[in-house]
Design an enzyme around this catalytic site. Sequence first.
Site, mmCIF file in Angstrom:
data_model
loop_
_atom_site.group_PDB
_atom_site.id
_atom_site.type_symbol
_atom_site.label_atom_id
_atom_site.label_comp_id
_atom_site.label_asym_id
_atom_site.label_seq_id
_atom_site.Cartn_x
_atom_site.Cartn_y
_atom_site.Cartn_z
ATOM 1 N N ASN A 156 41.865 -17.704 -35.469
ATOM 2 C CA ASN A 156 42.780 -18.743 -34.976
ATOM 3 C C ASN A 156 42.111 -19.747 -34.034
ATOM 4 O O ASN A 156 42.476 -20.916 -34.011
ATOM 5 C CB ASN A 156 44.021 -18.126 -34.328
ATOM 6 C CG ASN A 156 43.702 -17.193 -33.185
ATOM 7 O OD1 ASN A 156 42.619 -16.602 -33.125
ATOM 8 N ND2 ASN A 156 44.640 -17.044 -32.269
ATOM 9 N N GLU A 253 41.241 -8.475 -26.081
ATOM 10 C CA GLU A 253 42.356 -9.405 -26.004
ATOM 11 C C GLU A 253 43.170 -9.168 -27.269
ATOM 12 O O GLU A 253 42.757 -9.534 -28.364
ATOM 13 C CB GLU A 253 41.883 -10.862 -25.951
ATOM 14 C CG GLU A 253 43.027 -11.845 -25.841
ATOM 15 C CD GLU A 253 42.586 -13.279 -26.016
ATOM 16 O OE1 GLU A 253 43.481 -14.138 -26.163
ATOM 17 O OE2 GLU A 253 41.381 -13.555 -26.019
ATOM 18 N N CYS A 287 47.796 -15.813 -29.883
ATOM 19 C CA CYS A 287 48.229 -14.547 -29.294
ATOM 20 C C CYS A 287 49.101 -14.763 -28.065
ATOM 21 O O CYS A 287 49.900 -13.905 -27.714
ATOM 22 C CB CYS A 287 47.038 -13.662 -28.964
ATOM 23 S SG CYS A 287 45.757 -14.462 -27.997
#
Length: 473
Positions: A156, A253, A287
């Site tokens: 992403n 993460e 996210c």
Amino acid sequence: MLTTKVETYKNYIDGSWVNSGNQQTFKSVNPSNKNEVVGVFQASTEEDVSVAIDAAAKAFPEWSKTSPSKRAAILSKAADILESRLDQIASELTREEGKPIGASKGEVSRSAQTLRYYAISGQNMTGNTFVNDDQNMKVTTEREPLGVVSVITPWNFPLSIPARKIAPALITGNTVVFKPSSDTPLIAYRLVEALHEAGMPKGVINFVTGSSRDVGSLLITHPAIRAVTFTGSTGAGENIHRQASLTTRTQMELGGKNPLIIMEDADIGLAATLTVNGGFSLTGQACTGTSRVIVMKEVKERYIEALVEKTKALKIGDGFEEGVTIGPLANEKQLRNVLKYIEIGKEEGATLIYGGEQLSEGKYKDGYYVVPAIFTNVKNEMQIAQEEIFGPVIAVIEASDYEEAIKIANDVEYGLSASIVTNNMKYAHQFTKDIQAGTVKVNRTTTGNLLNAPLEALKIQVRQRIENQAQKG
């Protein structure tokens, strides 16, 4: 009929561009047009990864002794190279990942800034001297590089996320083996190419492409690996945590189910704008993206009306098309996952008041497009309110007061990012204490972070779940 030649890109190991040992390759395609091949890349094996790790381990002693100023000069030069090729790399990023060209240019610029930031700040990473009562004794600490670091990154933000992992590892004297997502290997290649051209010594940065299924395990379990930094799904992160040895540091993460709380005194126009920007920009594939909106009952109807109006104004299409704000999902798997959750939301009894349909006709026929979806009448126990969808789907949940909103917001296994929209300073200050999230904002989107700000990626509940599973296993 003319055909455009598709370039084949190689791995980068020990200072050289090389094919994978098995000579196998895979294709990276344009999510706006799945028939367009962006490039062909190496389908690496564990043998390739092993060679890369050995090269990194061999290069570590010399690189760890290299002066910080020399390391910094290489990072700074790589930043210059990225900026000099901004238009080219941004165009490739849009072709390979699908985000609008403006967002791609911003990511390239931010990645160059990241390299420069660590080039400077990395020269100031020192230890501490501790005060003590004995005048004849001095107690100090000294920071030292760990060794070989595995860097595993998602699709992403295929340039900025690797940059913020690789730069601090390199500036502090570590060596790196980097495996990007197989959906966006070209942009990752460009980062390594810049570091190579900037004069990085051989073996310090190594680059292998391929499936995590085929090569991921060795990047975690090889004895020479001293640290693993990973951004991706919670499930994959848990697996890395289980595989890593007790002496291997891990930095994760992972997923998010990020809430935006809208209080009764909120600026409704601002609240709707923050929701759209946080939940639908980047096609919801962040996210830290807004996926739950917890809104006070007395302003719910006004808010929903404003939200739908702003969502309708979004333009969906190819990232190169003028005015496009919503590009395609990154791949077919993402498309199917988003559509699956939209159906789940309907089955659970939530009300789909806007969007949710796949666009598959005309200019959309060869891309992975979906209209951003807004659900109301959502209960927090529903799957669409509890599970990460990673797409343009917003779940609107009603609350009667601040206390109920906080309870709802914290009632998930994630704790990545959160925000509140309010003009009441009491709410704002209390929110920063009550919310269980690493990144906490007031009157801002849940997405985005300062270049020099830390990002807390895991919530206590997630850590506890990992520990519980490890004990069971």
